[in-house]
Design a protein around this motif. Structure first.
Motif, PDB file in Angstrom:
ATOM      1  N   ALA A   7       0.811  -1.106   0.070  1.00  0.00           N
ATOM      2  CA  ALA A   7      -0.027  -0.062   0.023  1.00  0.00           C
ATOM      3  C   ALA A   7       0.914   1.216   0.027  1.00  0.00           C
ATOM      4  O   ALA A   7       2.183   1.241   0.638  1.00  0.00           O
ATOM      5  CB  ALA A   7      -1.012   0.119   1.313  1.00  0.00           C
ATOM      6  N   GLY A   8       0.394   2.142  -0.452  1.00  0.00           N
ATOM      7  CA  GLY A   8       1.100   3.405  -0.567  1.00  0.00           C
ATOM      8  C   GLY A   8       0.289   4.798  -0.527  1.00  0.00           C
ATOM      9  O   GLY A   8      -0.966   4.661  -0.917  1.00  0.00           O
ATOM     10  N   TYR A   9       0.897   5.792  -0.198  1.00  0.00           N
ATOM     11  CA  TYR A   9       0.158   7.126  -0.167  1.00  0.00           C
ATOM     12  C   TYR A   9       1.001   8.204  -0.508  1.00  0.00           C
ATOM     13  O   TYR A   9       2.441   8.193  -0.059  1.00  0.00           O
ATOM     14  CB  TYR A   9      -0.454   7.524   0.963  1.00  0.00           C
ATOM     15  CG  TYR A   9      -1.143   8.863   1.076  1.00  0.00           C
ATOM     16  CD1 TYR A   9      -2.561   8.739   0.570  1.00  0.00           C
ATOM     17  CD2 TYR A   9      -0.565   9.859   1.574  1.00  0.00           C
ATOM     18  CE1 TYR A   9      -3.236  10.025   0.641  1.00  0.00           C
ATOM     19  CE2 TYR A   9      -1.508  11.112   1.792  1.00  0.00           C
ATOM     20  CZ  TYR A   9      -2.544  11.182   0.926  1.00  0.00           C
ATOM     21  OH  TYR A   9      -3.568  12.416   1.095  1.00  0.00           O
ATOM     22  N   ALA A  10       0.638   9.099  -1.343  1.00  0.00           N
ATOM     23  CA  ALA A  10       1.439  10.194  -1.885  1.00  0.00           C
ATOM     24  C   ALA A  10       0.510  11.718  -1.998  1.00  0.00           C
ATOM     25  O   ALA A  10      -0.412  11.484  -2.171  1.00  0.00           O
ATOM     26  CB  ALA A  10       2.267  10.050  -3.437  1.00  0.00           C
ATOM     27  N   TYR A  11       1.449  12.667  -1.295  1.00  0.00           N
ATOM     28  CA  TYR A  11       0.434  13.937  -1.208  1.00  0.00           C
ATOM     29  C   TYR A  11       1.343  15.001  -1.916  1.00  0.00           C
ATOM     30  O   TYR A  11       2.655  15.016  -1.550  1.00  0.00           O
ATOM     31  CB  TYR A  11       0.529  14.084   0.136  1.00  0.00           C
ATOM     32  CG  TYR A  11      -0.566  15.722   0.374  1.00  0.00           C
ATOM     33  CD1 TYR A  11      -1.697  15.534  -0.189  1.00  0.00           C
ATOM     34  CD2 TYR A  11       0.161  16.685   1.003  1.00  0.00           C
ATOM     35  CE1 TYR A  11      -2.507  17.017   0.284  1.00  0.00           C
ATOM     36  CE2 TYR A  11      -0.527  18.042   1.238  1.00  0.00           C
ATOM     37  CZ  TYR A  11      -1.775  17.959   0.684  1.00  0.00           C
ATOM     38  OH  TYR A  11      -2.552  19.195   0.953  1.00  0.00           O
ATOM     39  N   ASN A  12       0.749  15.583  -3.046  1.00  0.00           N
ATOM     40  CA  ASN A  12       1.543  16.634  -3.714  1.00  0.00           C
ATOM     41  C   ASN A  12       0.783  17.860  -3.555  1.00  0.00           C
ATOM     42  O   ASN A  12      -0.284  18.053  -4.273  1.00  0.00           O
ATOM     43  CB  ASN A  12       1.755  16.048  -4.935  1.00  0.00           C
ATOM     44  CG  ASN A  12       2.877  16.858  -5.904  1.00  0.00           C
ATOM     45  OD1 ASN A  12       3.159  17.853  -5.285  1.00  0.00           O
ATOM     46  ND2 ASN A  12       2.869  16.247  -7.157  1.00  0.00           N
ATOM     47  N   ALA A  31      -6.390  20.223 -15.789  1.00  0.00           N
ATOM     48  CA  ALA A  31      -5.307  21.123 -16.506  1.00  0.00           C
ATOM     49  C   ALA A  31      -6.185  22.449 -16.341  1.00  0.00           C
ATOM     50  O   ALA A  31      -7.225  22.632 -16.415  1.00  0.00           O
ATOM     51  CB  ALA A  31      -5.175  20.620 -17.835  1.00  0.00           C
ATOM     52  N   ASN A  32      -5.432  23.621 -15.970  1.00  0.00           N
ATOM     53  CA  ASN A  32      -5.807  25.011 -16.118  1.00  0.00           C
ATOM     54  C   ASN A  32      -6.748  24.900 -14.781  1.00  0.00           C
ATOM     55  O   ASN A  32      -7.660  25.959 -15.007  1.00  0.00           O
ATOM     56  CB  ASN A  32      -6.414  25.228 -17.331  1.00  0.00           C
ATOM     57  CG  ASN A  32      -5.381  25.389 -18.028  1.00  0.00           C
ATOM     58  OD1 ASN A  32      -4.098  25.720 -18.078  1.00  0.00           O
ATOM     59  ND2 ASN A  32      -5.602  24.997 -19.497  1.00  0.00           N
ATOM     60  N   GLN A  33      -6.750  24.241 -13.582  1.00  0.00           N
ATOM     61  CA  GLN A  33      -7.639  24.266 -12.524  1.00  0.00           C
ATOM     62  C   GLN A  33      -7.036  25.240 -11.516  1.00  0.00           C
ATOM     63  O   GLN A  33      -7.613  25.407 -10.431  1.00  0.00           O
ATOM     64  CB  GLN A  33      -7.932  22.931 -11.993  1.00  0.00           C
ATOM     65  CG  GLN A  33      -9.026  22.148 -12.799  1.00  0.00           C
ATOM     66  CD  GLN A  33     -10.098  22.824 -13.166  1.00  0.00           C
ATOM     67  OE1 GLN A  33     -10.924  23.275 -11.947  1.00  0.00           O
ATOM     68  NE2 GLN A  33     -10.968  22.344 -14.225  1.00  0.00           N
ATOM     69  N   GLY A  34      -5.837  25.928 -11.788  1.00  0.00           N
ATOM     70  CA  GLY A  34      -5.164  26.677 -10.829  1.00  0.00           C
ATOM     71  C   GLY A  34      -4.402  25.849  -9.835  1.00  0.00           C
ATOM     72  O   GLY A  34      -3.814  24.659 -10.251  1.00  0.00           O
ATOM     73  N   MET A  35      -4.361  25.992  -8.827  1.00  0.00           N
ATOM     74  CA  MET A  35      -3.477  25.191  -7.561  1.00  0.00           C
ATOM     75  C   MET A  35      -4.279  24.173  -7.300  1.00  0.00           C
ATOM     76  O   MET A  35      -5.432  24.355  -6.579  1.00  0.00           O
ATOM     77  CB  MET A  35      -3.218  26.228  -6.224  1.00  0.00           C
ATOM     78  CG  MET A  35      -2.105  27.307  -6.698  1.00  0.00           C
ATOM     79  SD  MET A  35      -0.749  26.915  -7.604  1.00  0.00           S
ATOM     80  CE  MET A  35       0.343  26.517  -6.323  1.00  0.00           C
ATOM     81  N   VAL A  36      -3.759  22.991  -7.294  1.00  0.00           N
ATOM     82  CA  VAL A  36      -4.721  21.744  -6.837  1.00  0.00           C
ATOM     83  C   VAL A  36      -3.601  20.952  -6.054  1.00  0.00           C
ATOM     84  O   VAL A  36      -2.401  20.794  -6.003  1.00  0.00           O
ATOM     85  CB  VAL A  36      -4.878  20.834  -8.296  1.00  0.00           C
ATOM     86  CG1 VAL A  36      -5.826  19.662  -7.709  1.00  0.00           C
ATOM     87  CG2 VAL A  36      -5.923  21.865  -8.973  1.00  0.00           C
ATOM     88  N   ASP A  37      -4.224  20.476  -4.706  1.00  0.00           N
ATOM     89  CA  ASP A  37      -3.513  19.422  -4.141  1.00  0.00           C
ATOM     90  C   ASP A  37      -3.823  18.095  -4.652  1.00  0.00           C
ATOM     91  O   ASP A  37      -5.113  17.758  -4.613  1.00  0.00           O
ATOM     92  CB  ASP A  37      -3.937  19.523  -2.779  1.00  0.00           C
ATOM     93  CG  ASP A  37      -3.625  20.862  -1.921  1.00  0.00           C
ATOM     94  OD1 ASP A  37      -2.574  21.501  -2.561  1.00  0.00           O
ATOM     95  OD2 ASP A  37      -4.004  21.319  -0.944  1.00  0.00           O
ATOM     96  N   PHE A  38      -3.012  16.985  -4.750  1.00  0.00           N
ATOM     97  CA  PHE A  38      -3.077  15.664  -5.120  1.00  0.00           C
ATOM     98  C   PHE A  38      -2.734  14.825  -3.993  1.00  0.00           C
ATOM     99  O   PHE A  38      -1.734  14.826  -3.483  1.00  0.00           O
ATOM    100  CB  PHE A  38      -2.402  15.445  -6.292  1.00  0.00           C
ATOM    101  CG  PHE A  38      -2.671  16.180  -7.477  1.00  0.00           C
ATOM    102  CD1 PHE A  38      -3.861  15.684  -8.386  1.00  0.00           C
ATOM    103  CD2 PHE A  38      -1.946  17.037  -7.934  1.00  0.00           C
ATOM    104  CE1 PHE A  38      -4.220  16.481  -9.245  1.00  0.00           C
ATOM    105  CE2 PHE A  38      -2.495  17.601  -9.204  1.00  0.00           C
ATOM    106  CZ  PHE A  38      -3.377  17.385  -9.711  1.00  0.00           C
ATOM    107  N   GLY A  39      -3.737  14.022  -3.484  1.00  0.00           N
ATOM    108  CA  GLY A  39      -3.507  12.958  -2.554  1.00  0.00           C
ATOM    109  C   GLY A  39      -3.817  11.709  -3.214  1.00  0.00           C
ATOM    110  O   GLY A  39      -5.180  11.620  -3.593  1.00  0.00           O
TER     111      GLY A  39
END
Length: 168
Positions: free
Chosen positions: A6-11, A32-40
């Motif tokens: 299992a893994g988790y990444a937060y960007n 794309a072009n959504q501004g600043m986005v957090d990815f988990g």
């Protein structure tokens, strides 16, 4: 053999405008072009192998949150998918038959955008695993419309692949 992972990444704070063309090229044009986005991103996988039989599966879930100038966040929509595949050596260590099913929803907020794949194939390994010939057939269904309710319906794609692999 059994393996579980299992893994988790937060960007955080990805400027999607700066990477818009790259995001589209990897099939993630919705962010794309959504501004600043957090990815988990979370993934889990399992592999089982026993006497010529193999079973493997992986699950993937990505949470995508957009930030406004007020530092509040709104969901851009999650992406999720999984696959399960299995193989069996009908001739030990030489000829393997295999099957795979995959499912991907690039945006859980949008409807009718699922991508499904069914794949069957055969691998022939000779000179150990240093030389391999693979032949497979894939049926890929992408939801593009109303699925028979007067819209454009699904996009269906059939692929046949023949591949020679050399390891050195």
């Amino acid at each position: 053999q059994l393996a579980v992972a299992a893994g988790y990444a937060y960007n955080p704070g990805v400027d999607t405008a700066a990477f818009a063309s790259n995001l589209r090229n990897v099939g993630n044009g919705r962010v794309a072009n959504q501004g600043m986005v957090d990815f988990g991103t979370f993934n889990g996988e399992a592999v089982f192998k026993y006497k010529g039989f193999s079973l493997q599966s992986e699950y993937y879930l990505r949470n995508q949150d957009r930030h406004t100038h007020l530092v509040t966040s709104t969901s851009v929509g999650n992406a999720m998918g999984f696959y399960v595949q299995s193989g069996y050596f009908v001739v030990p260590k030489t000829v393997e038959i295999a099957a795979r099913y995959g499912w991907f929803d690039p945006d859980t907020h949008a409807s009718e955008d699922l991508i499904r794949e069914v794949n069957v194939g055969m691998n022939w390994m000779f000179v150990g695993h240093d030389h391999k010939v693979s032949v497979d057939y894939s049926n890929i269904t992408s939801g593009t419309g109303s699925f028979g309710r007067g819209g454009r319906g699904d996009l269906l794609e059939n692929k046949v692949r023949v591949q020679y692999q050399l390891n050195f």
